[in-house]
Design a protein around this motif. Sequence first.
Motif, PDB file in Angstrom:
ATOM      1  N   SER A   1       0.827  -1.212   0.000  1.00 54.88           N
ATOM      2  CA  SER A   1       0.000   0.000   0.000  1.00 54.88           C
ATOM      3  C   SER A   1       0.858   1.258   0.000  1.00 54.88           C
ATOM      4  O   SER A   1       0.595   2.205  -0.753  1.00 54.88           O
ATOM      5  N   THR A   2       1.887   1.284   0.844  1.00 52.20           N
ATOM      6  CA  THR A   2       2.736   2.473   0.908  1.00 52.20           C
ATOM      7  C   THR A   2       3.550   2.643  -0.366  1.00 52.20           C
ATOM      8  O   THR A   2       3.816   3.773  -0.796  1.00 52.20           O
ATOM      9  N   LYS A   3       3.938   1.522  -0.971  1.00 53.16           N
ATOM     10  CA  LYS A   3       4.652   1.608  -2.250  1.00 53.16           C
ATOM     11  C   LYS A   3       3.752   2.240  -3.314  1.00 53.16           C
ATOM     12  O   LYS A   3       4.171   3.164  -4.038  1.00 53.16           O
ATOM     13  N   ALA A   4       2.496   1.763  -3.387  1.00 58.64           N
ATOM     14  CA  ALA A   4       1.558   2.327  -4.362  1.00 58.64           C
ATOM     15  C   ALA A   4       1.258   3.786  -4.052  1.00 58.64           C
ATOM     16  O   ALA A   4       1.150   4.620  -4.964  1.00 58.64           O
TER      17      ALA A   4
ATOM     18  N   LEU B   1       4.691  12.588   2.995  1.00 52.08           N
ATOM     19  CA  LEU B   1       4.042  11.672   3.933  1.00 52.08           C
ATOM     20  C   LEU B   1       4.146  10.233   3.444  1.00 52.08           C
ATOM     21  O   LEU B   1       4.422   9.312   4.235  1.00 52.08           O
ATOM     22  N   ALA B   2       3.950  10.014   2.152  1.00 48.98           N
ATOM     23  CA  ALA B   2       4.084   8.658   1.600  1.00 48.98           C
ATOM     24  C   ALA B   2       5.510   8.143   1.744  1.00 48.98           C
ATOM     25  O   ALA B   2       5.729   6.955   2.028  1.00 48.98           O
TER      26      ALA B   2
ATOM     27  N   TYR C   1       9.173   4.289   4.861  1.00 47.05           N
ATOM     28  CA  TYR C   1      10.224   3.970   5.837  1.00 47.05           C
ATOM     29  C   TYR C   1       9.646   3.180   7.007  1.00 47.05           C
ATOM     30  O   TYR C   1      10.218   2.171   7.448  1.00 47.05           O
ATOM     31  N   ILE C   2       8.518   3.653   7.521  1.00 50.92           N
ATOM     32  CA  ILE C   2       7.916   3.015   8.690  1.00 50.92           C
ATOM     33  C   ILE C   2       7.428   1.610   8.340  1.00 50.92           C
ATOM     34  O   ILE C   2       7.563   0.670   9.137  1.00 50.92           O
TER      35      ILE C   2
ATOM     36  N   HIS D   1      11.676   1.107   9.733  1.00 50.17           N
ATOM     37  CA  HIS D   1      12.678   2.135  10.003  1.00 50.17           C
ATOM     38  C   HIS D   1      11.995   3.446  10.390  1.00 50.17           C
ATOM     39  O   HIS D   1      10.839   3.693  10.032  1.00 50.17           O
ATOM     40  N   ALA D   2      12.741   4.289  11.086  1.00 52.96           N
ATOM     41  CA  ALA D   2      12.256   5.635  11.358  1.00 52.96           C
ATOM     42  C   ALA D   2      12.311   6.457  10.080  1.00 52.96           C
ATOM     43  O   ALA D   2      13.099   6.161   9.176  1.00 52.96           O
TER      44      ALA D   2
END
Length: 444
Positions: A356-359, A422-423, A428-429, A433-434
């Motif tokens: 989801s974060t990749k997209a 934000l994406a 990272y999260i 990772h931070a």
Amino acid sequence: MLQINKHDKVSRHMLSMGMLLICSMPGVASAAGLGTVLHQVEQKAPQLHVASSKADASAAGIKIAKSQYWGHAEVFGQSTHYNSDRLVNPISFPPVLSRSLFDQNTYGFGAAYTLPVDVDGRIAAKVHAQEHFNQAAHQSVAQTRLALFAQTVGLYRGLQRLEGVKQAHLAHLKALQDHRKVTATSVRVGRVAAVELLRIEAEIKSVEGLLAGLRGDEVRLRASLGALLNQGAFAGDVDHLNVAPRDISSPDASDESLKNRPDLLAANSLIRAENENLKGAKREWLPNLSLRAEAMRNQGYTANGDNTWSIGAQVSWQFWDGGRRFANSDRARANREVARQQYESTLNQARAELQSTKAALQAASLQYQAATSGLKSATETERIQSDRFSNGRISAVDLIDAEAALARARADHTTALANWWLADDQLYIARGHAPSAYTQSGEK
């Protein structure tokens, strides 16, 4: 709104002193970057302190489990009544028996030390289980930290977006107010109709309404961010967004990229802990071996007493316990299965989050490119209309449409940039990772 006459030196001095006092008050901060805010959340968030305290309690559990290796020492007192006289104390060779050695009632006191011999590995299983539970607790602290970071970046990027949108609408409002002055003069001299002034007034009210809504959203975001910092509303300024995130070439979405996620590490540690608990439950069926040293004073109420000490080894085996060991083994198996299913659930969720974060990152990049093109187009349109207005070819009413479109394009551009950042943070999260802002602020 407070109005101050520009010629009133006393009022201006009082205002300056008041602003200086406000800025020096606790809880009122100057401009703070995202990395700084993340470090502050890490230090001050109550949720992280709770998780850390739970980890400390888990670490104490290891000490409790290891203490069983050392057995226990005790002092005791006893009083016994027999159905007939008994020899109060053993006698040494050669035996010399007398009536004074016998009594029906005896009492004694002393000290004893019992040392278990963990030949069956029962204590070791408990220790290993607690060590894995402790690892899971510390990984839970790391997961809580990332969850707090996810909330923080969402609120901080939201404030950055609001600030950019607000500046776009404030610029639009200023232009409208300037047009109102010019148009009002034109109406008085009869150059334009009064309806044009009414149109501008309506546009001003619309923009002021938008700004009021933005102020409400800002108050909400600042209050939420302040709660994470364990303080009142966050009062600092946020960094101005003016650059795009680094270009990320197709992020790895495989399970290998999830290996640093603390929630998966914690779930895996729980499986290992439950495996050790099951081992310990099975080893309860084995015999117990222990060593015991005892020193005591045994005394009859009428018979003579004596001091004795002894050292011995004891082997015991419970052949019936009401089904406790069966139930304990069944519970351990069930808990292990729960841990396995939780791991699978966490892994599936982690995979979904990463995809989801990749997209979202790829979509945010494209949206930013579209917003940049829209801003260029709106800027050029506004420039052309401004030139036409300066040459008297169009009225202010015709110009405000182009200016409104430019304000919207600026707001959309800022929103797209904030969403892209934000994406990037969320990716990272999702990998455990931070965010990069935290790393750039000093993460080792």
